[in-house]
Design a protein around this motif. Structure first.
Motif, PDB file in Angstrom:
ATOM      1  N   SER A 319       0.820  -1.208   0.000  1.00 28.23           N
ATOM      2  CA  SER A 319       0.000   0.000   0.000  1.00 28.23           C
ATOM      3  C   SER A 319       0.854   1.257   0.000  1.00 28.23           C
ATOM      4  CB  SER A 319      -0.934  -0.018   1.207  1.00 28.23           C
ATOM      5  OG  SER A 319      -1.742   1.140   1.235  1.00 28.23           O
ATOM      6  N   ALA A 327      -4.811   3.511  -2.746  1.00 31.90           N
ATOM      7  CA  ALA A 327      -4.535   3.049  -1.395  1.00 31.90           C
ATOM      8  C   ALA A 327      -5.292   1.761  -1.164  1.00 31.90           C
ATOM      9  CB  ALA A 327      -4.952   4.106  -0.362  1.00 31.90           C
ATOM     10  N   ILE A 328      -4.683   0.848  -0.449  1.00 39.48           N
ATOM     11  CA  ILE A 328      -5.286  -0.452  -0.187  1.00 39.48           C
ATOM     12  C   ILE A 328      -6.001  -0.400   1.158  1.00 39.48           C
ATOM     13  CG2 ILE A 328      -4.794  -2.855   0.379  1.00 39.48           C
ATOM     14  CD1 ILE A 328      -2.719  -2.904  -1.725  1.00 39.48           C
ATOM     15  N   GLN A 348      -8.706  -7.226  -0.220  1.00 39.21           N
ATOM     16  CA  GLN A 348      -8.362  -5.817  -0.171  1.00 39.21           C
ATOM     17  C   GLN A 348      -9.014  -5.120  -1.355  1.00 39.21           C
ATOM     18  OE1 GLN A 348      -5.743  -8.103  -0.152  1.00 39.21           O
ATOM     19  NE2 GLN A 348      -5.482  -8.147   2.055  1.00 39.21           N
ATOM     20  N   VAL A 350      -8.225  -1.783  -3.859  1.00 44.80           N
ATOM     21  CA  VAL A 350      -7.239  -0.764  -4.208  1.00 44.80           C
ATOM     22  C   VAL A 350      -7.912   0.240  -5.136  1.00 44.80           C
ATOM     23  CG1 VAL A 350      -6.369  -2.242  -6.057  1.00 44.80           C
ATOM     24  CG2 VAL A 350      -5.018  -0.285  -5.319  1.00 44.80           C
TER      25      VAL A 350
END
Length: 536
Positions: A319, A327-328, A348, A350
């Motif tokens: 990240s 951003a993760i 996750q 992103v």
């Protein structure tokens, strides 16, 4: 030279001088005009450019992207102007039609269904239960309120029944003829048309509506077993026709008729105009919802982890390496059965740019943990709530069983052993079902299975000519059922699918005859799946 000749010469010189002077004046005037035009042009060029208007009227006809049904209806005569109708009391439709006919001198016709009670065309089946019939309806309560207000206003007697109140109307109007007809049709639940030199009021209309859906749907199902007797399953069916027909039946009155044709994609309805309009709006909303397209970018990455990162991928470092591209945000996974020896998977999301810069940067950030390779990549297009199956399979044959040979005691003829082959399928398979939500967000339901062949184990019995051996595949598998809600353009990162790979080689000179040494190497491989939904 005589005097006459001299006189002629002088006159000629005078004429030539006058012509030259006139030509000089003409040339000078033209030069001044040219110079003034040049100055005006330069002044116009130096002026600031005027801004284009925000709204521009365009009278050129254009084709629309949406078809509109055309109805052949004649316009009212242009000589009809503003009319006024103020008649005290309440009057029936037939009486009002006669008044309008006398006023505008155009025949007004009422069909038999237009004179029927509007309550006969209430949507839904005909209610015959006494408890329901005895209960006063909302319309009856309103009629009673009208009676009470009339009495309070000074009415001496209120001698009209509920049926008369529903079928009689007041006339207090000033405006165009079309406005009067629209007002009367709205209050009575009718539709009027001017055809053949007369005005016709009707209550029943027949309309054919197009349903933009295929006659057969796609059924998909998936199940996940997480051990200890726990399992989860999901089923999706995209055939909307049974649901659509059941819903439309509740929108048709007991006197209406409806015909549903899934093969032709048509719904034909004959009912009161307000019921048909409600059904048309409902089908239009369904068409707009079903035809919304979703593009799914699916990419499966294999990360061969190095020795120093054998514990797995640190998504915090990944990240931080994305920078401005995204951003993760990590979230816990559900219903996960990892590979043998692996850790539970995780999800996750992103945030990536529209040009895919976030995904490219994500791959670059993963390369610091090992060699990254793409094992599967595709782009699929589907519509709302329509499942998309994806599969990449590898088939490998093996010796499943051996049947020993037999010897005929009478003839002494022997038959050899019978070999039975088996097939093991490994690879990647997934079913994605997108659901478009508000604010350009998409709910993705994924049923996924990832499997890989760990090794082929050999089992043998007997010795010499009577020895037999079979093979048994050892397969690592991962299956999961997950639902993730992300914004369109964001990338879903599904990780945690890790397994160990053992590589062996022999250094003997003559393989299987001269003993030698063996070398082995164990590597860890992580599977990362990227799913990016986009709306078209």
């Amino acid at each position: 030279m005589t005097a006459v000749a001299k006189l002629v010469v002088c006159v000629s010189w005078l004429l030539l001088a006058g012509c030259a002077q006139k030509l000089k004046e003409t040339i000078s005037t033209e030069q001044i005009d040219i110079q003034m035009r040049v100055e005006r042009a330069q002044t116009k060029i130096r002026q600031p450019q005027a801004r284009s208007p925000y709204l521009v009227e365009d009278e050129v006809p254009k084709f629309t992207g949406r078809s509109v049904p055309h109805e052949r209806v004649d316009a009212l005569p242009p000589h009809l102007g503003v009319i006024t109708m103020r008649v005290p009391g309440r009057h029936s439709l037939s009486a009002i039609a006669e008044m309008i006919e006398r006023l505008i001198e155009i025949p007004v016709h009422l069909t038999p269904d237009a004179l029927q009670d509007p309550s006969l065309y209430t949507p839904g089946p005909l209610l015959t239960t006494p408890t329901v019939a005895d209960k006063p309806s909302e319309a009856m309560q309103k009629n009673e309120e009208v009676k009470q207000r009339s009495i309070k206003a000074g009415a001496s007697t209120v001698n009209f029944s509920d049926r008369e109140l529903r079928n009689t109307y007041e006339l207090n109007y000033t405006g165009s003829v079309a406005g009067l007809l629209d007002s009367l049709a709205t209050r009575a639940g009718l539709q009027w048309q001017h055809q053949g030199g007369r005005i016709v009021f009707t209550r029943l209309v027949t309309r054919a509506m197009t349903v933009k859906a295929l006659s057969s749907g796609v059924k998909s199902s998936g199940s996940v077993s997480v051990g200890n007797g726990l399992s989860a399953s999901t089923q999706t069916e995209t055939d909307i026709w049974p649901m659509l027909e059941a819903t439309l039946k509740n929108m048709v009155s007991a006197r209406g008729r409806m015909q549903v044709d899934p093969k032709g994609g048509m719904v034909t309805v004959t009912d009161a105009v307000q019921n048909v309009n409600a059904m048309a709006r409902f089908i239009e909303i369904q068409n707009e919802t079903m035809l919304r397209q979703v593009v799914l970018d699916v990419e499966v990455l294999q990360v061969d982890l190095t020795q120093e990162h054998a514990s797995g991928i640190d998504w915090t470092i990944v990240s931080n390496g994305l920078g401005r591209t995204g951003a993760i945000t990590a979230s816990s996974a559900s219903m996960v059965k990892p590979f043998s020896g692996g850790e539970p998977g995780s999800i996750q999301s992103v945030v990536s740019r529209a040009d895919g810069g976030g995904v490219k940067t994500l791959i670059t950030a993963l390369e610091q943990f090992g060699r990254v390779s793409t094992s599967y990549s595709t782009v699929v297009v589907t519509t709302n709530r329509q499942p998309v199956p994806l599969s990449v399979q590898n088939s490998e044959a093996y010796l499943a069983s051996v049947t020993a040979g037999t010897v005929n005691a009478a003839t002494g003829v022997s038959t050899g052993a019978t070999l039975t082959a088996g097939t093991v399928n490994t690879g990647f398979s997934m079913v994605l079902v997108p659901l478009i939500m508000d604010s350009n967000r998409v709910l993705i339901e994924s049923t996924m299975q990832v499997s890989a062949l760990r090794e082929m184990k050999n089992f043998s019995s007997g010795s010499g000519a009577a020895s037999n051996s079979i093979q048994l595949p050892s397969v690592d598998s991962y299956n999961t059922l997950q639902r993730v809600n992300v914004a369109t353009g964001d990338t879903i990162v599904m990780s945690g699918f890790e397994r160990e790979i053992l590589l062996r080689d022999q250094t003997d000179v003559v393989r299987h005859l001269v003993p030698g040494s063996q070398r082995g190497k164990t590597t860890k491989q992580s599977t990362v799946i990227l799913i990016t939904p986009r709306l078209q």
